[in-house]
Design an enzyme around this catalytic site. Structure first.
Site, PDB file in Angstrom:
ATOM      1  N   ARG A  53      -8.215 -22.547  19.901  1.00 45.25           N
ATOM      2  CA  ARG A  53      -8.079 -22.286  21.338  1.00 45.25           C
ATOM      3  C   ARG A  53      -8.586 -20.881  21.623  1.00 45.25           C
ATOM      4  O   ARG A  53      -8.937 -20.153  20.695  1.00 45.25           O
ATOM      5  CB  ARG A  53      -6.650 -22.535  21.847  1.00 45.25           C
ATOM      6  CG  ARG A  53      -5.507 -22.373  20.901  1.00 45.25           C
ATOM      7  CD  ARG A  53      -5.249 -20.982  20.481  1.00 45.25           C
ATOM      8  NE  ARG A  53      -5.173 -20.113  21.635  1.00 45.25           N
ATOM      9  CZ  ARG A  53      -5.456 -18.841  21.639  1.00 45.25           C
ATOM     10  NH1 ARG A  53      -5.827 -18.238  20.513  1.00 45.25           N
ATOM     11  NH2 ARG A  53      -5.374 -18.114  22.728  1.00 45.25           N
ATOM     12  N   ALA A  55     -11.071 -19.000  24.837  1.00 44.38           N
ATOM     13  CA  ALA A  55     -12.365 -19.382  25.419  1.00 44.38           C
ATOM     14  C   ALA A  55     -13.558 -19.201  24.461  1.00 44.38           C
ATOM     15  O   ALA A  55     -14.324 -20.148  24.246  1.00 44.38           O
ATOM     16  CB  ALA A  55     -12.576 -18.608  26.716  1.00 44.38           C
ATOM     17  N   ARG A  90     -11.287 -29.622  27.453  1.00 44.50           N
ATOM     18  CA  ARG A  90     -10.558 -28.587  28.203  1.00 44.50           C
ATOM     19  C   ARG A  90     -11.439 -28.132  29.363  1.00 44.50           C
ATOM     20  O   ARG A  90     -12.603 -27.771  29.155  1.00 44.50           O
ATOM     21  CB  ARG A  90     -10.181 -27.413  27.284  1.00 44.50           C
ATOM     22  CG  ARG A  90      -9.249 -27.862  26.153  1.00 44.50           C
ATOM     23  CD  ARG A  90      -8.491 -26.727  25.535  1.00 44.50           C
ATOM     24  NE  ARG A  90      -7.554 -26.141  26.458  1.00 44.50           N
ATOM     25  CZ  ARG A  90      -6.926 -24.973  26.251  1.00 44.50           C
ATOM     26  NH1 ARG A  90      -7.170 -24.293  25.144  1.00 44.50           N
ATOM     27  NH2 ARG A  90      -6.070 -24.506  27.126  1.00 44.50           N
ATOM     28  N   ASP A 243     -10.906 -16.568  30.782  1.00 52.11           N
ATOM     29  CA  ASP A 243     -11.459 -17.883  30.451  1.00 52.11           C
ATOM     30  C   ASP A 243     -12.656 -18.221  31.328  1.00 52.11           C
ATOM     31  O   ASP A 243     -13.476 -19.070  30.983  1.00 52.11           O
ATOM     32  CB  ASP A 243     -10.379 -18.950  30.573  1.00 52.11           C
ATOM     33  CG  ASP A 243      -9.318 -18.709  29.509  1.00 52.11           C
ATOM     34  OD1 ASP A 243      -8.388 -17.911  29.759  1.00 52.11           O
ATOM     35  OD2 ASP A 243      -9.452 -19.282  28.414  1.00 52.11           O
ATOM     36  N   ASN A 253      -7.581 -16.581  33.980  1.00 56.18           N
ATOM     37  CA  ASN A 253      -7.035 -16.346  32.641  1.00 56.18           C
ATOM     38  C   ASN A 253      -5.702 -17.083  32.544  1.00 56.18           C
ATOM     39  O   ASN A 253      -5.234 -17.722  33.494  1.00 56.18           O
ATOM     40  CB  ASN A 253      -6.871 -14.833  32.399  1.00 56.18           C
ATOM     41  CG  ASN A 253      -6.576 -14.505  30.954  1.00 56.18           C
ATOM     42  OD1 ASN A 253      -7.265 -14.973  30.049  1.00 56.18           O
ATOM     43  ND2 ASN A 253      -5.551 -13.720  30.700  1.00 56.18           N
ATOM     44  N   LYS A 254      -5.077 -16.988  31.402  1.00 51.00           N
ATOM     45  CA  LYS A 254      -3.830 -17.710  31.124  1.00 51.00           C
ATOM     46  C   LYS A 254      -2.805 -17.517  32.244  1.00 51.00           C
ATOM     47  O   LYS A 254      -2.671 -16.434  32.799  1.00 51.00           O
ATOM     48  CB  LYS A 254      -3.274 -17.213  29.782  1.00 51.00           C
ATOM     49  CG  LYS A 254      -2.023 -17.891  29.306  1.00 51.00           C
ATOM     50  CD  LYS A 254      -2.114 -19.384  29.255  1.00 51.00           C
ATOM     51  CE  LYS A 254      -3.214 -19.906  28.348  1.00 51.00           C
ATOM     52  NZ  LYS A 254      -3.416 -21.366  28.457  1.00 51.00           N
TER      53      LYS A 254
HETATM   54  O1  MRU Z   1      -5.025 -22.016  26.494  1.00 53.17           O
HETATM   55  P1  MRU Z   1      -5.628 -21.073  25.487  1.00 53.17           P
HETATM   56  O2  MRU Z   1      -4.715 -20.648  24.411  1.00 53.17           O
HETATM   57  O3  MRU Z   1      -6.964 -21.563  24.997  1.00 53.17           O
HETATM   58  O4  MRU Z   1      -5.843 -19.815  26.381  1.00 53.17           O
HETATM   59  C1  MRU Z   1      -6.950 -19.084  26.414  1.00 53.17           C
HETATM   60  C2  MRU Z   1      -6.604 -17.729  26.088  1.00 53.17           C
HETATM   61  O5  MRU Z   1      -6.331 -17.419  24.960  1.00 53.17           O
HETATM   62  C3  MRU Z   1      -6.548 -16.740  27.131  1.00 53.17           C
HETATM   63  O6  MRU Z   1      -6.484 -17.131  28.395  1.00 53.17           O
HETATM   64  C4  MRU Z   1      -7.350 -15.556  26.821  1.00 53.17           C
HETATM   65  O7  MRU Z   1      -6.800 -14.512  27.426  1.00 53.17           O
HETATM   66  C5  MRU Z   1      -8.812 -15.661  27.116  1.00 53.17           C
HETATM   67  S1  MRU Z   1      -9.772 -16.098  25.742  1.00 53.17           S
HETATM   68  C6  MRU Z   1     -10.222 -14.589  24.959  1.00 53.17           C
END
Ligand code: MRU
Length: 372
Positions: A53, A55, A90, A243, A253-254
């Site tokens: 997981r 991006a 995803r 992301d 982002n998350k």
């Molecule tokens: O859902 P995930 O674990 O794939 O989430 C993505 C992430 O890890 C983050 O959003 C992250 O900050 C960006 S990717 C460097």
């Protein structure tokens, strides 16, 4: 990344020269285990179930997924099937679609007999480029930490990060962690507040693990604690990953990132986003209106897993039986709340003109990546 004295990447070609090894991130922090993937379906499932997981890593994983598909069948139909299967895993991180577009462009016009070799070479380049890009992000971002250390007369710089945008979310080094690791390696005293990042706890499970492995002091905090710490001057700088970043600098982002950006804005804490250029989607402008937000299974919210005192991994329900739950995986932070974008080409203002000037070759998108 170093684990038990050995250098690792999160994804690699196995000794047979064609199957793909990955770290199983669903087992961390309790167990370090690797998996060997041998077919498109296995790679698609590893991305969907978050064995891999983050991006940039899912971009590299998708690229290798295309290789595995073409090894079994190098036809145009197989290429299209691989693209569709991987794109469906995803929806939010644009790197996955970017990598699929790169792979299709590399192999589409090649004779079938050349396609497998060309695909593996392109996937390897995507992985290698990710590492080089992240090293450059580290160089660009460390200046911000050095400046904070100077302002504090050399006292420890405290950073806050959300989710996992480290080694594990990329092929190596990380995006948000790159400036932090670079600063630490140069002897700047740093400390990281790690948001636990419910519901999947990528902060508590993954960021805390890798930051510890690197030797950087860190403190895991509940997701809701960041605003309080900022109000009390305990956070010098927030750095998160991304992301997808739109042409005008909106940051997806998350889930929970937006609330941290609001708190940072209110308290005057600089809020930076570290990203590699494949995370920019120049086909979109308004992140809130346009970016598809992944909704995952509610059981990630209603249940939680952990290690018992006697070393067993158990999953328990934490809500009343039958309670409804919603699981939005990402949110969008408008550009106005972002202090700067830390990229491989320096720290850029979150504005359309600045992004276009920094990445002119990416601005003309013939085919929007989102509608691959
Ligand atoms: O859902 P995930 O674990 O794939 O989430 C993505 C992430 O890890 C983050 O959003 C992250 O900050 C960006 S990717 C460097």
């Amino acid at each position: 990344m170093q684990f038990e004295g050995k250098p690792w990447r999160t994804i690699w070609l196995e000794a047979d020269g064609w199957s793909v090894g990955v770290i199983d991130q669903t087992r961390l922090p309790h167990r370090f285990a690797t998996i060997r993937l041998t077919a498109l379906e296995e790679m698609a499932s590893a991305i969907k179930s978050m064995v891999v997981r983050g991006a940039p890593l899912i971009g590299a994983a998708a690229a290798y997924g295309v290789c595995l598909a073409l090894k079994a069948d190098a036809s145009d139909a197989a290429l299209d099937r691989a693209r569709d299967a991987l794109a469906a895993t995803r929806p939010t991180a644009i790197n996955l679609r970017w990598a699929l577009a790169q792979m299709a462009a590399a192999v589409r016009n090649r004779p079938h007999r050349e396609r497998v070799a060309v695909a593996y070479a392109r996937a390897q380049a995507i992985a290698d480029d990710d590492v080089a890009i992240n090293a450059a992000i580290g160089e660009a971002g460390v200046a911000l930490i050095e400046a904070a250390a100077r302002r504090k007369n050399g006292a420890r710089v405290s950073l806050l990060t959300h989710c996992n945008a480290g080694w594990l979310a990329t092929v190596d080094i990380g995006t948000a962690t790159a400036p932090i690791y670079t600063a630490y390696d140069r002897g700047i005293p740093v400390h990281v507040f790690v948001d636990e990042t419910r519901p999947r706890n990528q902060g508590a499970a993954l960021t805390a693990w890798e930051v510890q492995q690197h030797g950087v002091p860190c403190t895991v905090i509940a997701d809701n604690a960041g605003g309080h710490l900022m109000q009390h001057g305990q956070v010098d700088l927030a750095i998160v990953g991304a992301d997808r970043v739109t042409a005008q600098g909106d940051v997806c982002n998350k889930i929970g990132t937006y609330l941290k950006a609001l708190a940072a804005h209110d308290t005057g804490v600089p809020f930076y986003v570290a990203l590699p250029s494949p995370t920019i989607d120049f086909s979109m402008r308004d992140g809130i209106a346009e970016i598809p937000i992944e909704e995952r299974e509610p059981d990630e919210v209603t249940h939680i897993s952990g290690m018992t005192a006697d070393g067993r991994i158990e999953t328990v329900r934490i809500v009343p039986k039958g309670a409804a739950a919603a699981n939005y995986a990402f949110d969008v932070t408008p550009a106005r709340l972002v202090t700067g974008l830390i990229t491989e080409r320096g720290v850029i203002a979150p504005q359309a003109a600045a992004l276009a000037a920094a990445f002119p070759e990416r601005v003309t998108v013939e085919r929007p990546l989102s509608r691959l």
